[in-house]
Design a protein around this motif. Sequence first.
Motif, PDB file in Angstrom:
ATOM      1  N   GLU A 169       0.837  -1.207   0.000  1.00 51.50           N
ATOM      2  CA  GLU A 169       0.000   0.000   0.000  1.00 51.50           C
ATOM      3  C   GLU A 169       0.867   1.250   0.000  1.00 51.50           C
ATOM      4  OE1 GLU A 169      -3.512   2.139  -0.133  1.00 51.50           O
ATOM      5  OE2 GLU A 169      -3.145  -0.018  -0.392  1.00 51.50           O
ATOM      6  N   GLN A 170       1.949   1.213   0.795  1.00 53.61           N
ATOM      7  CA  GLN A 170       2.864   2.355   0.805  1.00 53.61           C
ATOM      8  C   GLN A 170       3.529   2.545  -0.550  1.00 53.61           C
ATOM      9  OE1 GLN A 170       3.469   4.616   3.112  1.00 53.61           O
ATOM     10  NE2 GLN A 170       2.092   3.733   4.648  1.00 53.61           N
ATOM     11  N   ALA A 191       3.188   5.714  -2.659  1.00 55.64           N
ATOM     12  CA  ALA A 191       4.355   6.461  -3.149  1.00 55.64           C
ATOM     13  C   ALA A 191       4.265   6.673  -4.650  1.00 55.64           C
ATOM     14  CB  ALA A 191       5.637   5.716  -2.778  1.00 55.64           C
ATOM     15  N   SER A 192       3.803   5.631  -5.362  1.00 54.47           N
ATOM     16  CA  SER A 192       3.636   5.787  -6.807  1.00 54.47           C
ATOM     17  C   SER A 192       2.585   6.845  -7.121  1.00 54.47           C
ATOM     18  CB  SER A 192       3.251   4.437  -7.423  1.00 54.47           C
ATOM     19  OG  SER A 192       3.001   4.568  -8.807  1.00 54.47           O
ATOM     20  N   GLU A 193       1.496   6.815  -6.351  1.00 54.62           N
ATOM     21  CA  GLU A 193       0.459   7.817  -6.580  1.00 54.62           C
ATOM     22  C   GLU A 193       0.958   9.208  -6.235  1.00 54.62           C
ATOM     23  OE1 GLU A 193      -2.871   6.580  -4.326  1.00 54.62           O
ATOM     24  OE2 GLU A 193      -3.405   4.900  -5.660  1.00 54.62           O
ATOM     25  N   LEU A 194       1.760   9.300  -5.153  1.00 55.76           N
ATOM     26  CA  LEU A 194       2.331  10.601  -4.817  1.00 55.76           C
ATOM     27  C   LEU A 194       3.266  11.093  -5.906  1.00 55.76           C
ATOM     28  CD1 LEU A 194       3.102  10.273  -0.995  1.00 55.76           C
ATOM     29  CD2 LEU A 194       1.399  11.736  -2.080  1.00 55.76           C
ATOM     30  N   ASP A 195       4.024  10.179  -6.486  1.00 54.94           N
ATOM     31  CA  ASP A 195       4.904  10.563  -7.579  1.00 54.94           C
ATOM     32  C   ASP A 195       4.096  11.070  -8.773  1.00 54.94           C
ATOM     33  OD1 ASP A 195       7.600  10.673  -8.762  1.00 54.94           O
ATOM     34  OD2 ASP A 195       6.797   9.131 -10.109  1.00 54.94           O
ATOM     35  N   ILE A 196       3.007  10.354  -9.049  1.00 54.38           N
ATOM     36  CA  ILE A 196       2.138  10.805 -10.147  1.00 54.38           C
ATOM     37  C   ILE A 196       1.513  12.152  -9.791  1.00 54.38           C
ATOM     38  CG2 ILE A 196       0.037  10.260 -11.433  1.00 54.38           C
ATOM     39  CD1 ILE A 196       0.734   7.298 -11.073  1.00 54.38           C
ATOM     40  N   ALA A 197       1.089  12.293  -8.517  1.00 53.16           N
ATOM     41  CA  ALA A 197       0.514  13.559  -8.091  1.00 53.16           C
ATOM     42  C   ALA A 197       1.524  14.687  -8.218  1.00 53.16           C
ATOM     43  CB  ALA A 197       0.020  13.454  -6.650  1.00 53.16           C
ATOM     44  N   HIS A 198       2.784  14.378  -7.875  1.00 53.89           N
ATOM     45  CA  HIS A 198       3.831  15.391  -8.026  1.00 53.89           C
ATOM     46  C   HIS A 198       4.004  15.788  -9.491  1.00 53.89           C
ATOM     47  CE1 HIS A 198       7.568  17.540  -7.351  1.00 53.89           C
ATOM     48  NE2 HIS A 198       8.140  16.803  -8.292  1.00 53.89           N
ATOM     49  N   GLN A 199       3.972  14.795 -10.368  1.00 54.20           N
ATOM     50  CA  GLN A 199       4.098  15.103 -11.786  1.00 54.20           C
ATOM     51  C   GLN A 199       2.913  15.940 -12.268  1.00 54.20           C
ATOM     52  OE1 GLN A 199       4.669  11.437 -13.924  1.00 54.20           O
ATOM     53  NE2 GLN A 199       6.338  10.752 -12.582  1.00 54.20           N
ATOM     54  N   ARG A 220      10.029  24.536  -4.397  1.00 51.28           N
ATOM     55  CA  ARG A 220      10.551  23.325  -3.776  1.00 51.28           C
ATOM     56  C   ARG A 220       9.590  22.904  -2.655  1.00 51.28           C
ATOM     57  NH1 ARG A 220      16.128  23.820  -0.892  1.00 51.28           N
ATOM     58  NH2 ARG A 220      16.876  24.136  -3.016  1.00 51.28           N
ATOM     59  N   PRO A 221       8.808  21.851  -2.881  1.00 48.46           N
ATOM     60  CA  PRO A 221       7.870  21.413  -1.835  1.00 48.46           C
ATOM     61  C   PRO A 221       8.612  20.719  -0.691  1.00 48.46           C
ATOM     62  CG  PRO A 221       7.740  19.946  -3.710  1.00 48.46           C
ATOM     63  CD  PRO A 221       8.653  21.063  -4.116  1.00 48.46           C
ATOM     64  N   ALA A 222       8.040  20.823   0.516  1.00 52.80           N
ATOM     65  CA  ALA A 222       8.639  20.154   1.674  1.00 52.80           C
ATOM     66  C   ALA A 222       8.379  18.664   1.636  1.00 52.80           C
ATOM     67  CB  ALA A 222       8.093  20.758   2.973  1.00 52.80           C
ATOM     68  N   ARG A 223       7.324  18.234   0.954  1.00 55.45           N
ATOM     69  CA  ARG A 223       7.006  16.826   0.789  1.00 55.45           C
ATOM     70  C   ARG A 223       6.928  16.513  -0.694  1.00 55.45           C
ATOM     71  NH1 ARG A 223       2.109  16.454   5.305  1.00 55.45           N
ATOM     72  NH2 ARG A 223       3.319  17.291   7.086  1.00 55.45           N
ATOM     73  N   ALA A 224       6.393  15.307  -0.998  1.00 53.07           N
ATOM     74  CA  ALA A 224       6.286  14.937  -2.412  1.00 53.07           C
ATOM     75  C   ALA A 224       5.433  15.933  -3.161  1.00 53.07           C
ATOM     76  CB  ALA A 224       5.724  13.519  -2.540  1.00 53.07           C
ATOM     77  N   VAL A 225       4.335  16.365  -2.547  1.00 49.96           N
ATOM     78  CA  VAL A 225       3.485  17.401  -3.116  1.00 49.96           C
ATOM     79  C   VAL A 225       3.314  18.468  -2.056  1.00 49.96           C
ATOM     80  CG1 VAL A 225       2.266  15.945  -4.767  1.00 49.96           C
ATOM     81  CG2 VAL A 225       1.445  16.089  -2.431  1.00 49.96           C
TER      82      VAL A 225
END
Length: 772
Positions: free
Chosen positions: A374-375, A379-387, A413-418
């Motif tokens: 799930e993590q 993480a993949s979804e967060l990466d996609i969200a970042h993109q 520059r975000p402090a987190r992925a998004v």
Amino acid sequence: MLLRSIASRLSLWVLAGSVSVLAVAGGVLFYRVSHQILEQAHGEATAMASEAGNRIEQRLARVADTAQTLAAVIGPRPDDAAVMLRDALARNADLSGLAAAFVPMADNPPISPFISRQENGSLDARDLRKDDNPYWEKNWFLAGLSCSQGCWQRHFYSQSRKRELINYSVAISRAGHPVGLINADVSLDWLSRILLDLSKPAGAYAFVLDDNGTYLVHDNPALIGQRGHAELLQAAAQHQASRVRLAVAQNPQARGKPVWIYFSPIEGTRWRFGLVIPEATIYAGARQAFTRVLALGLLALLALAVVTLAVTRRILAPLGTLASRAEEVARGALSFELPPARFPDEVGRLTHAFDRMRTELALHIAELTRNAREQQRLASELDIAHQIQTALLPGEHYLDAHCENFELHALLRPARAVGGDLYSYFMLNERRFCVMVGDVSDKGIPAALFMARTITLAKALAPRARTPQHLLSMLNVELCRNNDSCMFVSLLCGMLDTFTGELVMASAGHEPPVLCDGDGARLIDLDTGAALGLDDEASYPSRALRLQPEQTLLLYTDGITEASDTQQAMFGTERMLACLERSSSRSAADLAGGLLAEVDRFAEGAGQADDITVLALSWHHALDDRNSPMLDLTINASMDDVFETLDRCDASLQAQGVTPDVRDDIRLVLEELMVNMVEHGRIRETGETIDLHMRLGDGAVFVELHHDGQPFDPLQAPLPALTGDIADQEEVGGLGIHLVRAMASELSYSHDEQGNHLQLRFLHPARTEPQP
């Protein structure tokens, strides 16, 4: 390998502890027993020394009695001296010789007989007066004359008889005066035999000291005639029996080890008998017994350790199984069975607990595996969200390709992925450029979604907004809708006239911008309204300024000023201004990059706690003559000023070579619009104005009208009915607005607190030469 087992370590500890207890107990016992043994040895040795002294005393007493008797008898009968001496010597085997030595005088006999015992036991006689050396001059004779009660003189070595001798002298008195003496010679051989006949312990030896502290006899013949140690002589000086301990004995046979010396005085003489027993000899028996007991104890303890090892291994055998299973668990293997516990003791409880732990651990690992997947998915979804979030933002660098008047450089520059910081910029038309920087409350995915909503709404509403404050008001209303989470965003919005450098800004709770030029860096005083999304009735004041060549406007979020170091000190506004002033370059890229690098150095080691955004807008003022404004006027809202302005517009268009058809269209449209503003848009009788801006671009003429009268949107006016003859129309009106929409290539309208705003565009593909 042996010490890796609990059973072996336990056995070794039991053995070591038992040995320690045995050693301590044995040491205490040995100390107590040794003290008793030493006291017993003192008693036995003292008794032995006294006995030996008594035996010597008895032998010497017989010699003294014989000499004293002879002195008493020979005194009145000196002529029978030789006979009496021979008879006495024959009866007393302890004597080696007897002499009756007279002082040479008339009343004394002419001879001084001396009877001696030869090696073969025969008796030999001679006259001392015939000796070469007169005896009456010798010390032994002179000293003996004073011994009226008898005395023992110093021992000497007889050259004629080849032995150590000692003599006992008694003065022969007549009328109270010594006239001679009886001298009894005693060989020291019998003393040596007495020492040898003593039942001494192994390693012990004996000696006799004379009154001068010299060894008369000694079991070590090498010490005979030598003087004893001072400590030895001090103890021997006591009259009663005594003992002394010497750390190092004088006798080499003691090998330099401590000895005990027991003294016994010999009555009738000033001699002392000494018995020497090495200390090691005294404790030898105790040590041997202790050694045997200790050896037996160690053997018993070793047997106990072996039994302990066997019993412990049997009891702890299940622990070995648990240890091997634990190693399997460490390798990730959980599918095994444990042997049943034999007893409900601690080991049995541990076995049950371990089995439950194995089951729970297997379930936990399965849960962790699901969570890891799930993590990973998150993480993949967060990466996609970042993109996706990055795709919502325009590029970091923008250079106006049309007029090259300005340049923009942005960093986020975000402090987190998004994150919740945002920036955006876009052209509203050929002349107006919109730029904004914002900071959403909170961080992470909620802030990112709210940021995406803000950018999307801003881009959708911007074409309808004439001013930044109007855009912020519309955006605030939209963000307040369905905002149950009460999220908000601070936003700084600016609209730049790309031809004049005029910049109008409005702030919704955002940090004030910084203006950088050759004079340094300074904050722009800018009134602000409430953050967007909190109050749908909030208003936003504006601030206008005109950028000068080589000036740079810096917009940023609080991630710059609130960046903290490891000591929790914030970067602050003063450091930011000082950093910008130190920059040797005023370009947008250098200012933005240099400020971010300075923040990184300040917060090194503390980590980034908030999103950071920096946007720098540099004004170059590279406008050419083709795009320069033709006309900028502000007139009173009156008919006279309107028609005078129309004439000036026509003259300016003609001077720029605009064709007559286009000029007529522009005049007709402007006349219709401005006349309507004067006649129908009045709010008050006087004081209203109309602003007109005209610019000639490539293939088009751009006109802007601003009127502070009643709001009226020409785009919303209904189309007139154009069937039949226009002269037959019953109602007049609406035709002029229709002509305006038909003759202008583009038309846009907006209204805000400053009034009505119209933008028009007229195409003119061909230009004639300007008329003089």
